[in-house]
Design a protein around this motif. Sequence first.
Motif, PDB file in Angstrom:
ATOM      1  N   VAL A  28       0.842  -1.201   0.000  1.00 32.08           N
ATOM      2  CA  VAL A  28       0.000   0.000   0.000  1.00 32.08           C
ATOM      3  C   VAL A  28       0.875   1.249   0.000  1.00 32.08           C
ATOM      4  CG1 VAL A  28      -1.681   1.338   1.311  1.00 32.08           C
ATOM      5  CG2 VAL A  28      -1.951  -1.124   1.097  1.00 32.08           C
ATOM      6  N   GLY A  29       1.892   1.227   0.864  1.00 34.94           N
ATOM      7  CA  GLY A  29       2.796   2.370   0.921  1.00 34.94           C
ATOM      8  C   GLY A  29       3.430   2.647  -0.436  1.00 34.94           C
ATOM      9  N   VAL A  30       3.940   1.593  -1.067  1.00 38.88           N
ATOM     10  CA  VAL A  30       4.585   1.751  -2.369  1.00 38.88           C
ATOM     11  C   VAL A  30       3.606   2.303  -3.410  1.00 38.88           C
ATOM     12  CG1 VAL A  30       5.578   0.475  -4.302  1.00 38.88           C
ATOM     13  CG2 VAL A  30       6.341   0.002  -1.971  1.00 38.88           C
ATOM     14  N   LEU A  32       0.976   4.024  -3.018  1.00 42.00           N
ATOM     15  CA  LEU A  32       0.611   5.398  -2.716  1.00 42.00           C
ATOM     16  C   LEU A  32       1.697   6.364  -3.188  1.00 42.00           C
ATOM     17  CD1 LEU A  32      -1.866   6.435  -1.415  1.00 42.00           C
ATOM     18  CD2 LEU A  32      -0.754   6.340   0.798  1.00 42.00           C
ATOM     19  N   VAL A  33       2.928   6.036  -2.834  1.00 45.02           N
ATOM     20  CA  VAL A  33       4.037   6.911  -3.204  1.00 45.02           C
ATOM     21  C   VAL A  33       4.205   6.950  -4.728  1.00 45.02           C
ATOM     22  CG1 VAL A  33       6.527   7.211  -3.063  1.00 45.02           C
ATOM     23  CG2 VAL A  33       5.227   6.664  -1.008  1.00 45.02           C
ATOM     24  N   SER A  36       1.255   8.993  -6.303  1.00 43.35           N
ATOM     25  CA  SER A  36       1.301  10.427  -6.034  1.00 43.35           C
ATOM     26  C   SER A  36       2.506  11.072  -6.700  1.00 43.35           C
ATOM     27  CB  SER A  36       1.290  10.680  -4.527  1.00 43.35           C
ATOM     28  OG  SER A  36       2.336   9.963  -3.938  1.00 43.35           O
ATOM     29  N   TYR A  40       2.669  14.312  -8.861  1.00 39.88           N
ATOM     30  CA  TYR A  40       3.275  15.518  -8.303  1.00 39.88           C
ATOM     31  C   TYR A  40       4.622  15.832  -8.917  1.00 39.88           C
ATOM     32  CZ  TYR A  40      -0.299  15.917  -4.838  1.00 39.88           C
ATOM     33  OH  TYR A  40      -1.486  16.094  -4.221  1.00 39.88           O
ATOM     34  N   TYR A  41       5.402  14.792  -9.129  1.00 42.92           N
ATOM     35  CA  TYR A  41       6.767  15.044  -9.549  1.00 42.92           C
ATOM     36  C   TYR A  41       7.026  14.630 -10.983  1.00 42.92           C
ATOM     37  CZ  TYR A  41       6.833  15.082  -4.526  1.00 42.92           C
ATOM     38  OH  TYR A  41       6.528  15.338  -3.236  1.00 42.92           O
ATOM     39  N   VAL A  59      -4.776   9.503  -5.512  1.00 41.63           N
ATOM     40  CA  VAL A  59      -4.384   9.053  -4.180  1.00 41.63           C
ATOM     41  C   VAL A  59      -5.571   8.424  -3.456  1.00 41.63           C
ATOM     42  CG1 VAL A  59      -3.702   9.874  -1.903  1.00 41.63           C
ATOM     43  CG2 VAL A  59      -2.465  10.646  -3.921  1.00 41.63           C
TER      44      VAL A  59
ATOM     45  N   PHE B 115       4.904   7.135   2.972  1.00 41.59           N
ATOM     46  CA  PHE B 115       5.100   5.693   2.882  1.00 41.59           C
ATOM     47  C   PHE B 115       5.017   5.036   4.261  1.00 41.59           C
ATOM     48  CE2 PHE B 115       7.891   2.010   3.092  1.00 41.59           C
ATOM     49  CZ  PHE B 115       7.345   1.223   2.097  1.00 41.59           C
ATOM     50  N   ALA B 118       1.450   5.382   5.842  1.00 38.85           N
ATOM     51  CA  ALA B 118       0.457   4.550   5.170  1.00 38.85           C
ATOM     52  C   ALA B 118       0.685   3.083   5.495  1.00 38.85           C
ATOM     53  CB  ALA B 118       0.519   4.773   3.657  1.00 38.85           C
ATOM     54  N   ALA B 119       1.962   2.649   5.438  1.00 34.21           N
ATOM     55  CA  ALA B 119       2.245   1.237   5.703  1.00 34.21           C
ATOM     56  C   ALA B 119       1.881   0.881   7.138  1.00 34.21           C
ATOM     57  CB  ALA B 119       3.715   0.933   5.427  1.00 34.21           C
ATOM     58  N   LEU B 150       1.266  15.554   0.766  1.00 27.73           N
ATOM     59  CA  LEU B 150       1.820  15.517  -0.586  1.00 27.73           C
ATOM     60  C   LEU B 150       1.527  16.770  -1.404  1.00 27.73           C
ATOM     61  CD1 LEU B 150       1.250  11.820  -1.662  1.00 27.73           C
ATOM     62  CD2 LEU B 150       3.408  12.942  -1.125  1.00 27.73           C
TER      63      LEU B 150
END
Lengths: 492, 492
Positions: A28-30, A32-33, A36, A40-41, A59, B115, B118-119, B150
Amino acid sequence: MEKLREIVREGRRVGEEDPRRIVHAFKVGVALVLVSSFYYYQPFGPFTDYFGINAMWAVMTVVVVFEFSVGATLSKGLNRGVATLVAGGLALGAHQLASLSGRTIEPILLATFVFVTAALATFVRFFPRVKATFDYGMLIFILTFSLISLSQFRDEEILDLAESRLSTVLVGGVSCILISIFVCPVWAGQDLHSLLISNLDTLSHFLQEFGGEYFEAREYGDIKVVEKRRRNLERYKSVLNSKSDEDTLANFAKWEPPHGKFGFRHPWKQYLVVAALLRQCAHRIDALNSYINSDFQIPIDIKKKLEEPFRRMSLESGKALKEASISLKKMMKSSSYDIHIINSQSASKALSTLLKSGILNDVEPLRMVSLLTTVSLLNDIVHITEKISESVRELASAASFKNKMKPTEPTVSLKKSDSGSIGCAMPINSRDGDHVVTILLSDDDDDTSNNVVDDDTINEKPEDGEIHVDTSCVHGVGMMLEHSLGVRILQI
Amino acid sequence: MEKLREIVREGRRVGEEDPRRIVHAFKVGVALVLVSSFYYYQPFGPFTDYFGINAMWAVMTVVVVFEFSVGATLSKGLNRGVATLVAGGLALGAHQLASLSGRTIEPILLATFVFVTAALATFVRFFPRVKATFDYGMLIFILTFSLISLSQFRDEEILDLAESRLSTVLVGGVSCILISIFVCPVWAGQDLHSLLISNLDTLSHFLQEFGGEYFEAREYGDIKVVEKRRRNLERYKSVLNSKSDEDTLANFAKWEPPHGKFGFRHPWKQYLVVAALLRQCAHRIDALNSYINSDFQIPIDIKKKLEEPFRRMSLESGKALKEASISLKKMMKSSSYDIHIINSQSASKALSTLLKSGILNDVEPLRMVSLLTTVSLLNDIVHITEKISESVRELASAASFKNKMKPTEPTVSLKKSDSGSIGCAMPINSRDGDHVVTILLSDDDDDTSNNVVDDDTINEKPEDGEIHVDTSCVHGVGMMLEHSLGVRILQI
């Protein structure tokens, strides 16, 4: 501080119970990053929206859609995608229609549309079939329809809004789905499959141990050992309450694409049929369990006579379940449980013959209640076991399991086992002389040692119909099975 | 066309099953239109945000938070509100922290924060206690934290974003909560209360009818009537699978403020205790049910002798449950079920005396299996009924029910009933002479006619301990109860 330590302990327990949970949290963390940072970038793509609204949708989609199993993620993702698409289209139509009516009536018309659509869709969510499969989709439908039709923009802006919402939902949803499928996937179908196998094993374990517990319970001295065995036996209780888990898993499993050994249109519904029968069996076992320590005040010599068929009924039912579990685990068709079902039925028949012979005539009726209830429950269990193996067979054929484990018309003859004791054998349709069923004697109580069929080194030619059956209770009694194979004996 | 008609039919069924669903659909529509018009068409308040993002959050909150029951809405609303607040605060802190580190490291630091948070939060969602109560809150926490940390704005803009998100979530959430509480509220607590009462009634109905069915099943001719009665009896099956409903309702009920007859800290957990016992009882009843049509091959004269105590056991257990249900329905303490439990225990004792007397000595043991199993199951049920009434009593005292229905130490004497037959009475601790338990004779099979205690016109002074017990099975047999009140008789 103590609280914190407790939380850490709880976290360790939760993680150890199923380490895939930790992996899921990372995934989930991965996701999300990734999503986003894409918005964003990103070096490519325009960054036109003032509030970063596109990124928001993406997101949000990731957070909301990413579930533990692939099936759940797919179900939510598809629901969200399709609902957004349909609601967006309808809302655009509504907007167009309302804009024809002039500046004053337009807002009223739009509010009416939203009211009617939201009320209708909310009501439809109560339909059981919609609730089971499309509940989340209906929610997103209401949401998207309201958002788009209520927004006060010109048509082209609305098209922009609808398009960006759709594309971001797609990006978010597709990322979730891809990550959940390709990074350490958790398949709801696989979980359901394993749960069913483990439930079969649990009940099988109880039934294989029950005879011993019932007749020996009072002989053991070491309380700790007894306690531990009791706890082990009472694992069956988890089967009593597994319905909602199974329903949820089956609901998600049907969303999953073919994976591993599970093909397209794998019969997940049939799993629920088997599971329901297992629960029925578990309820009988729950009743049986309360008699394990009942003092059944019957003369010791009568008890001894009853013990053999009694134990065999329970043991053979347990083995039939074990065979069914093995057949499921290997995903191969098998009819090796037939033998055990026939054995348990013949034991039941033997028990009823014994009871008919007047063995209990001198016993006071009241003293028999516990014994006869136990017998009656065991009869029920033998009957349910037959139904379970029937439903596993249906599952095997609906899922097109391979044929490897099916013995080609087994014929059975008497054979002396190594241990020097008399095995008991059952001649069934003796056409071919070299297929045997041997009941080996062993006092091993170990749960796993009973699965001789599972062990290819011992059972060299399962295809040939030679089935070694390991039993811990036969005391040299040869039981001849009466002719017919599928006979339902238990009409006591 | 046919499909459409089917949908309409299904809609009508769903609506008729619970008309509050239609009301709920209207409420959602109204809330949605209200909240969105507050943002879109408000004469006051600035309309600064370009994309109508505030309105979006508000509309989204309404769609997502508005649930069927007040408890569910409150649970979601509070979860959403608190999670947004906490996550907003943390995200602002994270933003501040990251902005100190300079332009290049800032995005990397922010992504790392997101990250990790969220994790961690995703993992915490697996904790059973978190999952049961705060699952939605954790989801919103991840969402808000990611969105705010973010976003690429300057600090004051972010404060704006956080503030507007919080205020709109509040507006949306509070509207939902107010509408769900004040417009035709659906209380999960009330539903749980009613479900428990209805389950008690269902089991009570079965037990009160069971004796008749068991002994008369084969005598009836009209298949339709029999079928209808059978269907009515088998309503108990709904109790077998009510666990997940009860758990959900209890989970929501604890979020609800005091309402109606339910005060602050109403013991909703105790409802689950009673419900679990009811389910145990229902499983025994399920087993009993399979014996209703069993041919129990016992000479008619023995059958006749067994019938009376047998029927009484079942009937009196049923009445005890009915009394418990009435006590719950009226929310008054009651000990009137004690009488019925004592009656059922005395019947069980009578049955066991009868069996001990050697009445079955000439019957072949095998022919007794069905009968004895039924007796044993009924004994179990009598025992569970006692536990149920005990747990209802605990519930009544935990919830501080009123005392009205409690008879002050009932003493019991023999009294001739109008119908001319002999009533059976049980002297218990006879200190006070004018409290009587009369068992009136009646052949009325009606479900409701048994609740004489429920009917104030017949039972004029329930406070005085005079309890009229209506029974349809006592055939003039006077049973004296042996001294002790709480005796567990059934050690057969």
